[in-house]
Design a protein around this motif. Sequence first.
Motif, PDB file in Angstrom:
ATOM      1  N   UNK A 113     -32.908 -21.419  -1.850  1.00 19.22           N
ATOM      2  CA  UNK A 113     -33.912 -21.871  -0.886  1.00 19.22           C
ATOM      3  C   UNK A 113     -33.335 -22.831   0.151  1.00 19.22           C
ATOM      4  N   UNK A 114     -32.469 -23.739  -0.263  1.00 22.90           N
ATOM      5  CA  UNK A 114     -31.953 -24.750   0.665  1.00 22.90           C
ATOM      6  C   UNK A 114     -31.024 -24.172   1.734  1.00 22.90           C
ATOM      7  N   UNK A 118     -30.956 -22.572   7.324  1.00 25.11           N
ATOM      8  CA  UNK A 118     -29.743 -22.523   8.137  1.00 25.11           C
ATOM      9  C   UNK A 118     -29.206 -21.103   8.339  1.00 25.11           C
ATOM     10  N   UNK A 119     -29.391 -20.233   7.360  1.00 25.44           N
ATOM     11  CA  UNK A 119     -28.931 -18.852   7.499  1.00 25.44           C
ATOM     12  C   UNK A 119     -29.720 -18.133   8.579  1.00 25.44           C
ATOM     13  N   UNK A 120     -31.034 -18.314   8.587  1.00 21.99           N
ATOM     14  CA  UNK A 120     -31.876 -17.698   9.612  1.00 21.99           C
ATOM     15  C   UNK A 120     -31.550 -18.288  10.985  1.00 21.99           C
ATOM     16  N   UNK A 121     -31.332 -19.603  11.030  1.00 25.12           N
ATOM     17  CA  UNK A 121     -30.986 -20.247  12.292  1.00 25.12           C
ATOM     18  C   UNK A 121     -29.655 -19.711  12.832  1.00 25.12           C
ATOM     19  N   UNK A 134     -32.984 -13.339  -2.953  1.00 26.43           N
ATOM     20  CA  UNK A 134     -33.053 -14.697  -3.476  1.00 26.43           C
ATOM     21  C   UNK A 134     -32.460 -14.749  -4.877  1.00 26.43           C
ATOM     22  N   UNK A 135     -32.512 -15.919  -5.461  1.00 29.59           N
ATOM     23  CA  UNK A 135     -32.031 -16.090  -6.827  1.00 29.59           C
ATOM     24  C   UNK A 135     -32.943 -15.388  -7.834  1.00 29.59           C
ATOM     25  N   UNK A 136     -34.068 -14.875  -7.373  1.00 30.94           N
ATOM     26  CA  UNK A 136     -34.963 -14.121  -8.244  1.00 30.94           C
ATOM     27  C   UNK A 136     -36.166 -14.921  -8.679  1.00 30.94           C
ATOM     28  N   UNK A 142     -38.789 -19.319   4.174  1.00 30.14           N
ATOM     29  CA  UNK A 142     -38.875 -18.982   5.589  1.00 30.14           C
ATOM     30  C   UNK A 142     -39.767 -17.751   5.712  1.00 30.14           C
ATOM     31  N   UNK A 143     -40.396 -17.553   6.880  1.00 32.60           N
ATOM     32  CA  UNK A 143     -41.214 -16.348   7.052  1.00 32.60           C
ATOM     33  C   UNK A 143     -40.340 -15.088   6.944  1.00 32.60           C
ATOM     34  N   UNK A 144     -40.802 -14.115   6.182  1.00 33.66           N
ATOM     35  CA  UNK A 144     -40.036 -12.890   5.951  1.00 33.66           C
ATOM     36  C   UNK A 144     -40.962 -11.689   5.854  1.00 33.66           C
TER      37      UNK A 144
END
Length: 168
Positions: A113-114, A118-121, A134-136, A142-144
């Motif tokens: 999550x953390x 930054x990945x989307x940015x 995700x980790x499951x 973030x909106x997806x």
Amino acid sequence: MVSTSRRALVDELDRFDRLLEVGSGDRLGVARDLADRGRDVIAIDVAVDEGADGDGTTGRPDGSLRVRHGDVVALAEASDPTSEIDASAETDTSVGIDSAAGVDAVYARRLPAELQRPTVELAGRLDAACLFTTLGFEEPVVPVERRSLPRTTLYVARSAADPSPCRG
């Protein structure tokens, strides 16, 4: 034997020519599979073992895989993330990657999550699609848009057709 979820993820990402994998660590299976399909991939992680692929560069039939040290948080905040990625990848046109500016998609597997914002940015700054799992046990922060794949869910924060951030 390749897992069903990995095969489905590779099939989904195969439509992109140049990809940046965030948080690859030593799990380079998806990146290798994409390179084997002729895609150019840069895989970054803060704790990457560049020796995992010899010198960090692996030529594939028509693609390439470059494994380099990189921090998605720092890249997202960099004044010029393209230059930072180029510098970390030691650009080498002989293996097919001539510039991070040409990245079509930023993706991550098991993205905590953390690191999602930054990945989307970073994807937005590179004008690239952004996809991740995700980790499951965590929901995206973030909106997806959700895509069900065999044995996993792929979250699309920016699509190739409409690279604006998803509205959730």
